[in-house]
Design an enzyme around this catalytic site. Structure first.
Site, PDB file in Angstrom:
ATOM      1  N   SER A 194      -7.135  -7.455  -4.628  1.00 16.74           N
ATOM      2  CA  SER A 194      -6.345  -7.436  -6.079  1.00 16.74           C
ATOM      3  C   SER A 194      -5.437  -7.883  -6.436  1.00 16.74           C
ATOM      4  O   SER A 194      -6.750  -9.180  -7.214  1.00 16.74           O
ATOM      5  CB  SER A 194      -4.995  -6.320  -4.978  1.00 16.74           C
ATOM      6  OG  SER A 194      -4.681  -5.584  -6.022  1.00 16.74           O
ATOM      7  N   ASP A 250     -11.304   3.387  -5.801  1.00 18.08           N
ATOM      8  CA  ASP A 250     -10.071   2.943  -5.959  1.00 18.08           C
ATOM      9  C   ASP A 250      -9.234   3.435  -6.989  1.00 18.08           C
ATOM     10  O   ASP A 250      -9.011   3.724  -7.818  1.00 18.08           O
ATOM     11  CB  ASP A 250     -10.707   1.257  -6.397  1.00 18.08           C
ATOM     12  CG  ASP A 250      -9.315   0.406  -5.694  1.00 18.08           C
ATOM     13  OD1 ASP A 250      -7.832   1.575  -6.373  1.00 18.08           O
ATOM     14  OD2 ASP A 250      -9.298  -0.579  -5.853  1.00 18.08           O
ATOM     15  N   HIS A 282      -8.620   1.959  -2.357  1.00 13.52           N
ATOM     16  CA  HIS A 282      -8.137   0.084  -2.794  1.00 13.52           C
ATOM     17  C   HIS A 282      -7.806  -0.220  -1.402  1.00 13.52           C
ATOM     18  O   HIS A 282      -6.261  -0.854  -0.865  1.00 13.52           O
ATOM     19  CB  HIS A 282      -7.188  -0.109  -3.117  1.00 13.52           C
ATOM     20  CG  HIS A 282      -6.744  -1.109  -3.599  1.00 13.52           C
ATOM     21  ND1 HIS A 282      -7.153  -1.393  -4.956  1.00 13.52           N
ATOM     22  CD2 HIS A 282      -5.186  -1.328  -3.792  1.00 13.52           C
ATOM     23  CE1 HIS A 282      -7.128  -3.062  -5.100  1.00 13.52           C
ATOM     24  NE2 HIS A 282      -5.443  -2.994  -4.829  1.00 13.52           N
TER      25      HIS A 282
END
Length: 348
Positions: A194, A250, A282
């Site tokens: 991320s 995601d 995600h």
């Protein structure tokens, strides 16, 4: 991203046993984690579910608890925000390579330490830095561990350029420490999840010497308009391999954002391998974990590849293919020896 107890993750219940992995005393109470057992593959160990869980989604602090518990914002030291000491997992064999892995928003380095034993790299030292705590815009201004502020997660959201450059400076310092200890830049790989992926990508692209590789898990390319002028010539000329993994479902860092980032890198001439994972949110998946492991094995083999001769045309086709394979370069599109020679020469 991460699985901190203070965070909230929709798919956390799908992975049992993660709390046990997070509460290993040797990770929490010390900053150097000894390797006590030889590395094993994910299918051989009960840590495998925990490994997948450790690669889960973006964990934001609940606003109230963050405001109540967060310490004051650290001050700057030498242009770099003060960071907690990183967690270090030493190589279980002779140390000849290093992997630096950055966590995502709201997480900490210790959450990722179990990943080291899953990668099957006894010659690699793993460094898991922890970000400083700072106010984060998308967390309604509440402080949490973050490499930089995040104002939004869409392709047109402004970036915290100052915060990003401070984080990059910190990563470059970690790399410099490894180089000073005798590890060549080409034997160092940086990566992250991320926001950690975004910072690790910029760190690799802007480092004055070519690193061994970079991997992004559910990440994106920050400062896309400025990156071309910031990118090191060595990064492009060495064709540093970049593995970019992203789930099609995601909802935190949208898949489109990953695609746009990868396309921007391709247009710059970056050697990027963008891999979509159908149905993945995600988070991570066993396939992605396997792909990262294979990527690290290609970038950081236990025995460094032999130098490429000045005149590759003197080598046989088999030798040329061996050189490409050692460096993780696909040769399936080479139908003549001249094609192999040209591809090997591009690595010089």
């Amino acid at each position: 991203g991460g699985v901190g107890d203070r965070g909230v993750i929709s798919s956390r219940t799908a992975f049992q046993g993660v709390k046990q992995a997070r509460k290993q005393p040797e990770v929490v109470t010390t900053r150097t984690v000894p390797s006590r057992a030889p590395p094993v593959t994910p299918r051989d160990t009960p840590l495998a579910p925990a490994l997948v869980a450790l690669l889960l989604g973006l964990a934001l602090y609940p606003v109230a608890s963050a405001l109540a518990a967060s310490p004051p914002l650290p001050h700057l030291r030498g242009g770099t925000m003060s960071m907690p000491p990183p967690v270090v997992v030493p190589a279980s064999g002779k140390h000849s390579a290093t992997v630096i892995l950055l966590h995502g928003l709201g997480d900490q380095g210790s959450s990722w330490a179990p990943v080291a034993s899953q990668m099957g790299l006894p010659h690699c030292k793993f460094i898991f830095p922890s970000a400083a705590t700072r106010p984060v815009s998308i967390n309604m201004g509440a402080p949490c561990p973050a490499w930089a502020d995040i104002k939004g997660l869409s392709p047109d959201s402004p970036d915290d350029e100052e915060g990003a450059m401070q984080a990059i400076e910190y990563v470059h310092k970690l790399i410099a420490d490894e180089v000073a200890a005798g590890i060549p830049p080409a034997r160092i790989v940086v990566g992250g999840f991320s926001q950690g992926a975004a910072i690790s990508c910029l760190s690799a692209m802007t480092h004055k010497e070519a690193l061994g590789g970079c991997f992004l898990l559910s990440g994106w390319l920050m400062m896309r308009q400025k990156v071309p002028s910031l990118t090191s010539p060595a990064f492009l000329s060495a064709k540093v391999p970049v593995l970019h993994c992203h789930g099609t479902n995601d909802m935190i860092v949208p898949f489109l954002f990953g695609q746009v980032s990868s396309q921007a890198m391709e247009q710059m001439g970056v050697n990027v391998d963008f891999r979509p994972y159908p149905g993945m949110a995600h988070e991570s998946s066993p396939q992605e974990v396997s792909d990262v492991r294979a990527f690290l094995h290609r970038c950081l083999p236990e025995a460094p590849p032999a130098p490429i001769p000045a005149d590759p045309s003197s080598l046989s086709a088999k030798e040329l293919k061996g050189i490409l394979k050692e460096r993780g370069v696909d040769s399936s599109d080479c139908f003549e020896k001249s094609d192999l020679v040209a591809k090997v020469q591009s690595l010089l």
